[in-house]
Design a protein around this motif. Structure first.
Motif, mmCIF file in Angstrom:
data_model
loop_
_atom_site.group_PDB
_atom_site.id
_atom_site.type_symbol
_atom_site.label_atom_id
_atom_site.label_comp_id
_atom_site.label_asym_id
_atom_site.label_seq_id
_atom_site.Cartn_x
_atom_site.Cartn_y
_atom_site.Cartn_z
ATOM 1 N N THR A 156 0.934 -1.457 -0.142
ATOM 2 C CA THR A 156 0.175 0.382 -0.089
ATOM 3 C C THR A 156 0.761 1.402 -0.247
ATOM 4 O O THR A 156 0.709 2.367 -0.264
ATOM 5 C CB THR A 156 -1.379 -0.212 1.085
ATOM 6 O OG1 THR A 156 -0.640 0.054 2.223
ATOM 7 C CG2 THR A 156 -2.169 -0.654 1.472
ATOM 8 N N TYR A 159 2.415 1.976 -3.475
ATOM 9 C CA TYR A 159 1.117 2.218 -4.512
ATOM 10 C C TYR A 159 0.711 3.808 -4.320
ATOM 11 O O TYR A 159 0.889 4.489 -5.234
ATOM 12 C CB TYR A 159 -0.061 1.195 -4.163
ATOM 13 C CG TYR A 159 -1.643 2.129 -5.298
ATOM 14 C CD1 TYR A 159 -1.431 1.496 -6.881
ATOM 15 C CD2 TYR A 159 -2.182 2.425 -4.847
ATOM 16 C CE1 TYR A 159 -1.992 2.109 -7.286
ATOM 17 C CE2 TYR A 159 -3.410 3.077 -5.303
ATOM 18 C CZ TYR A 159 -3.136 2.611 -6.856
ATOM 19 O OH TYR A 159 -4.274 3.447 -7.860
ATOM 20 N N LEU A 160 0.873 3.303 -3.144
ATOM 21 C CA LEU A 160 0.516 5.451 -2.280
ATOM 22 C C LEU A 160 1.731 6.276 -2.713
ATOM 23 O O LEU A 160 1.129 7.453 -3.394
ATOM 24 C CB LEU A 160 0.319 5.123 -0.937
ATOM 25 C CG LEU A 160 0.049 6.797 -0.316
ATOM 26 C CD1 LEU A 160 -1.587 7.092 -0.743
ATOM 27 C CD2 LEU A 160 0.095 6.255 1.104
ATOM 28 N N VAL A 163 1.052 7.022 -6.679
ATOM 29 C CA VAL A 163 -0.105 7.783 -6.807
ATOM 30 C C VAL A 163 0.304 9.440 -6.586
ATOM 31 O O VAL A 163 -0.196 10.146 -6.639
ATOM 32 C CB VAL A 163 -1.309 7.201 -5.283
ATOM 33 C CG1 VAL A 163 -1.923 8.272 -5.503
ATOM 34 C CG2 VAL A 163 -2.079 6.097 -6.156
ATOM 35 N N GLU A 173 -7.217 5.964 -9.066
ATOM 36 C CA GLU A 173 -6.807 5.444 -7.714
ATOM 37 C C GLU A 173 -7.186 5.785 -6.941
ATOM 38 O O GLU A 173 -6.634 4.626 -5.581
ATOM 39 C CB GLU A 173 -5.483 6.817 -7.554
ATOM 40 C CG GLU A 173 -5.337 6.627 -8.971
ATOM 41 C CD GLU A 173 -3.762 7.998 -9.683
ATOM 42 O OE1 GLU A 173 -2.740 8.002 -10.089
ATOM 43 O OE2 GLU A 173 -4.398 9.086 -8.668
ATOM 44 N N SER A 174 -7.958 6.915 -5.667
ATOM 45 C CA SER A 174 -8.717 6.650 -4.931
ATOM 46 C C SER A 174 -9.219 5.110 -4.491
ATOM 47 O O SER A 174 -9.452 4.872 -3.669
ATOM 48 C CB SER A 174 -9.628 7.937 -4.347
ATOM 49 O OG SER A 174 -10.274 8.107 -5.418
ATOM 50 N N LEU A 177 -7.130 2.688 -3.722
ATOM 51 C CA LEU A 177 -6.153 3.043 -2.178
ATOM 52 C C LEU A 177 -7.652 1.890 -1.747
ATOM 53 O O LEU A 177 -7.818 1.877 -0.478
ATOM 54 C CB LEU A 177 -6.085 3.805 -2.408
ATOM 55 C CG LEU A 177 -5.202 4.379 -2.419
ATOM 56 C CD1 LEU A 177 -5.227 5.930 -2.642
ATOM 57 C CD2 LEU A 177 -3.344 4.057 -1.825
#
Length: 191
Positions: A156, A159-160, A163, A173-174, A177
């Motif tokens: 995560t 990925y964050l 992003v 993208e949200s 998430l």
């Protein structure tokens, strides 16, 4: 129940005292900042000790009963504690996004990463020291669970950071998430 009420009552009394004291005697507080800081530190220690007492005597036994009654895994119980712990952080991040100051939106990333670092260092260190001091034993944990949780946490965070690379978060993208959470709950629930 009476202990909880007494604890809450004492917090309100102390807070009212500090409010009255700081508003009424501004010159005194300016001339004696060490005294005020000491009193505020004493209040903070009192609140933290009271919170530890309430958690140990009320929250954890209730959580254990819920896990037993509904035959949940211990990991789901830990997740429930983590969600409750993250509500203030969620509120802070939502409010920072709703402000009219664009620089406050980036505040969320620092809060998220900082919270994770704090949880993995300070919280784990204090829990281990407490366990060793009061139970004369180290904390035992499953390496499999640690590997699972750290793996998902690293995924995560990766990925964050991906992003945030272009300094904006799109709706897609949200959504991705947000989809990490049900995936994580399902993943730890089936183990």
């Amino acid at each position: 129940y009476k202990t909880c009420l007494f604890f809450i009552f004492m917090i309100h009394i102390l807070q009212a005292y500090f409010d009255f004291f700081s508003k009424r005697y501004d010159r005194f507080t300016e001339n004696h900042p060490t005294l005020i800081s000491t009193l505020q530190l004493a209040l903070l220690i009192y609140v933290l000790l009271g919170l530890a007492y309430l958690t140990n005597d009320f929250l954890l036994p209730c959580l254990q009963k819920l896990i037993k009654r509904y035959k949940l895994s211990v990991a789901i119980g830990g997740f429930a504690i983590a969600v409750g712990n993250s509500i203030p952080e969620l509120s802070t991040n939502l409010l920072s996004c709703l402000t009219d100051k664009p620089e406050m939106v980036g505040f969320g990333f620092g809060a998220i990463v900082g919270s994770g670092v704090f949880d993995f260092t300070i919280c784990m260190g204090i829990a281990a020291a407490y366990s060793y001091y009061y139970h004369q034993q180290s904390i035992e944990f499953s390496f499999k669970a640690l590997k699972r949780d750290l793996g998902i946490y690293m995924l995560t965070l990766f990925y964050l950071s991906f992003v945030f690379w272009d300094h904006k978060i799109t709706l897609y993208e949200s959504a991705i998430l947000i989809s990490f959470l049900p995936f994580y709950v399902f993943y730890i629930g089936k183990k």
